[in-house]
Scaffold this active site. Structure first.
Site, PDB file in Angstrom:
ATOM      1  CB  THR A  10      -0.333  -8.757   5.842  1.00 24.44           C
ATOM      2  OG1 THR A  10      -0.908  -7.692   6.592  1.00 24.44           O
ATOM      3  CG2 THR A  10       0.079  -9.862   6.773  1.00 24.44           C
ATOM      4  N   GLY A 128      -4.685 -20.352   1.934  1.00 24.51           N
ATOM      5  CA  GLY A 128      -3.413 -19.693   2.291  1.00 24.51           C
ATOM      6  C   GLY A 128      -2.207 -20.525   1.891  1.00 24.51           C
ATOM      7  CD  GLU A 184      -9.332  -8.217   7.884  1.00 23.09           C
ATOM      8  OE1 GLU A 184      -9.119  -6.994   8.027  1.00 23.09           O
ATOM      9  OE2 GLU A 184      -8.539  -8.987   7.322  1.00 23.09           O
ATOM     10  CE  LYS A 199     -10.021 -18.056   1.506  1.00 24.27           C
ATOM     11  NZ  LYS A 199      -9.904 -17.932   2.961  1.00 24.27           N
ATOM     12  N   GLY A 296      -2.413 -15.737   7.100  1.00 20.08           N
ATOM     13  CA  GLY A 296      -1.190 -15.287   7.772  1.00 20.08           C
ATOM     14  C   GLY A 296      -0.125 -14.919   6.769  1.00 20.08           C
TER      15      GLY A 296
HETATM   16  N1  HSE Z   1      -9.838 -13.769   6.319  1.00 24.64           N
HETATM   17  C1  HSE Z   1      -9.351 -14.988   5.768  1.00 24.64           C
HETATM   18  C2  HSE Z   1      -9.489 -16.096   6.816  1.00 24.64           C
HETATM   19  C3  HSE Z   1      -7.923 -14.819   5.334  1.00 24.64           C
HETATM   20  O1  HSE Z   1      -9.834 -15.804   7.968  1.00 24.64           O
HETATM   21  O2  HSE Z   1      -9.312 -17.267   6.505  1.00 24.64           O
HETATM   22  C4  HSE Z   1      -7.491 -15.749   4.267  1.00 24.64           C
HETATM   23  O3  HSE Z   1      -8.281 -15.679   3.132  1.00 24.64           O
END
Ligand code: HSE
Length: 401
Positions: A10, A128, A184, A199, A296
């Site tokens: 992605t 992100g 997921e 994070k 995304g």
């Molecule tokens: N799975 C993560 C989220 C994607 O939902 O924020 C970005 O790290």
């Protein structure tokens, strides 16, 4: 400058798309064309727009002197670590969205980059598409950062928002989110807080300049939060958010991930759905907040490409990042004092009041259970008393600012 992209999933396909579609604009901004020469993946992509760039042998990338920047968007800490190190050792800068790798091997890879006059950049690994690593390393360099609190996971923020708005329970919202592709199939890393933990550990490391080991960070996910808890949150003018919280206390850092009942005065209160936000407190600036799409394809790719552009502008040089391998001391959260919200069965309120004197009862008409907000109490005392109270405690959530 030629770029290689490792991993055509992605984010990888987004990176290739951003570089191709914004090529002219990027060239105008930096006075040089940036072009993807290779896309490394084990799979074939027949009919893909960039099919001619797909390769399966990493050595093609490593041995090509034209390639100055590599985007590692494969994920994982095995092959991704090996290939990243290999590229840096050959003086090729690496830009990544791989938070797991950054949290685990960040300081080592930064040292390898510095020793080889190239850079290891990871803007996309936290929040992100939201610029947060660059502000911490550049715009806020005059500040002593005292505290970072963030909604760092879009999946869980989406689930909590749905629970709040629709009065639905966790399991039902998760199932729906999975069906729509927002969560997921294996949602553990998100719903158990591990993704947010990586994070906040990265951000805490940048705040302290030392390594905050994500494996030592207390982490609690959202699986025990219920629709009933939101009823009481609403009655108090509050919401429940999964927060990564970090506070620099000088000789140690207090860091954790947990659901928190925050007030409607907190700027994070209005951050809903898949959005992320990071609230940073500096000793001169005070609070500033960074808000946007935390996941995304294109938002994340945009952050990776911004790093690529930085590497092109700084070709042959290392972009420094203050993050040493020395481990930061993490404060024992058992000693931290705070207020807690308890949801209590009707028969248990007297026992709860006796265990936590000086708190406040919250009642909502038509409900059999009741809410109780304790006075400030140490985490370890709270946990011990809840243990003795047993089944009368239906939910427990930390109160936030
Ligand atoms: N799975 C993560 C989220 C994607 O939902 O924020 C970005 O790290």
């Amino acid at each position: 400058m030629k770029v290689a992209v490792m991993g055509y999933g992605t984010v990888g396909s987004g990176v290739v798309e951003v570089i191709a579609d914004n090529q002219e604009l990027i060239a105008k901004r930096i006075g040089e064309a940036v072009e993807v020469k290779y896309i490394l993946d084990i799979r074939e992509f027949p009919g893909d727009r960039f099919e001619d760039k797909i390769v399966h042998d990493v050595n093609l990338i490593m041995d090509d002197p034209e390639v100055g920047v590599v985007c590692e968007v494969m994920g994982g800490v095995g092959v991704a670590y090996q290939f990243t190190k290999m590229a840096l050792e050959r003086g090729k800068s690496v830009c990544t969205s791989n938070k797991e790798l950054v949290a685990k091997h960040g300081p080592e890879l930064l040292q390898v980059a510095a020793a080889n006059h190239c850079s290891y950049l990871f803007e996309a690994s936290v929040g992100g598409g939201i610029p947060i690593i660059r502000p911490l390393n550049n715009a806020l360099t005059a500040e002593k950062i005292e505290m970072i609190t963030g909604i760092l996971n879009g999946t869980t923020n989406y689930i909590l928002t749905k629970m709040e708005r629709e009065g639905a329970d966790f399991a039902d919202v998760l199932k729906e989110a999975q069906e729509k592709g927002y969560a997921e199939r294996n949602p553990e890393a998100d719903v158990e807080g591990h993704d947010a933990c990586r994070k906040i550990s990265i951000l805490s490391s940048l705040m302290t300049g030392k390594t905050v080991n994500s494996e030592k960070v207390y982490t609690e996910g959202i699986t025990k939060v219920t629709a009933s808890d939101f009823v009481y949150a609403k009655a108090m003018g509050r919401s429940i958010k999964l927060l990564g919280m970090s506070c620099d206390q000088g000789d140690e850092v207090q860091v954790m991930v947990a659901p928190s009942m925050i007030s409607n005065q907190n700027p994070l209160y209005m951050v809903s759905d898949v959005f992320n936000a990071i609230l940073v407190r500096g000793n001169m600036l005070g609070d500033s907040m960074y808000y946007g799409r935390g996941a995304g394809k294109l938002p994340t790719a945009s952050a990776v490409v911004a790093d690529v552009i930085d590497c092109v502008k700084n070709a042959g040089k290392n972009i420094p990042c203050l993050w040493s391998p020395e481990e930061a001391k993490i404060a024992d959260i058992a000693e931290v004092e705070r207020k807690f919200f308890l949801r209590v069965s009707a028969s248990g309120m007297d026992a709860v009041k006796a265990a936590f004197p000086g708190g406040q009862v919250i009642t909502v008409e038509g409900r059999e259970d009741a809410g109780y907000v304790t006075a400030s109490v140490k985490e370890k005392e709270f946990a011990a008393k809840c243990e003795t109270l047993g089944d009368v405690v239906l939910s427990k959530i930390r109160m936030g600012e």
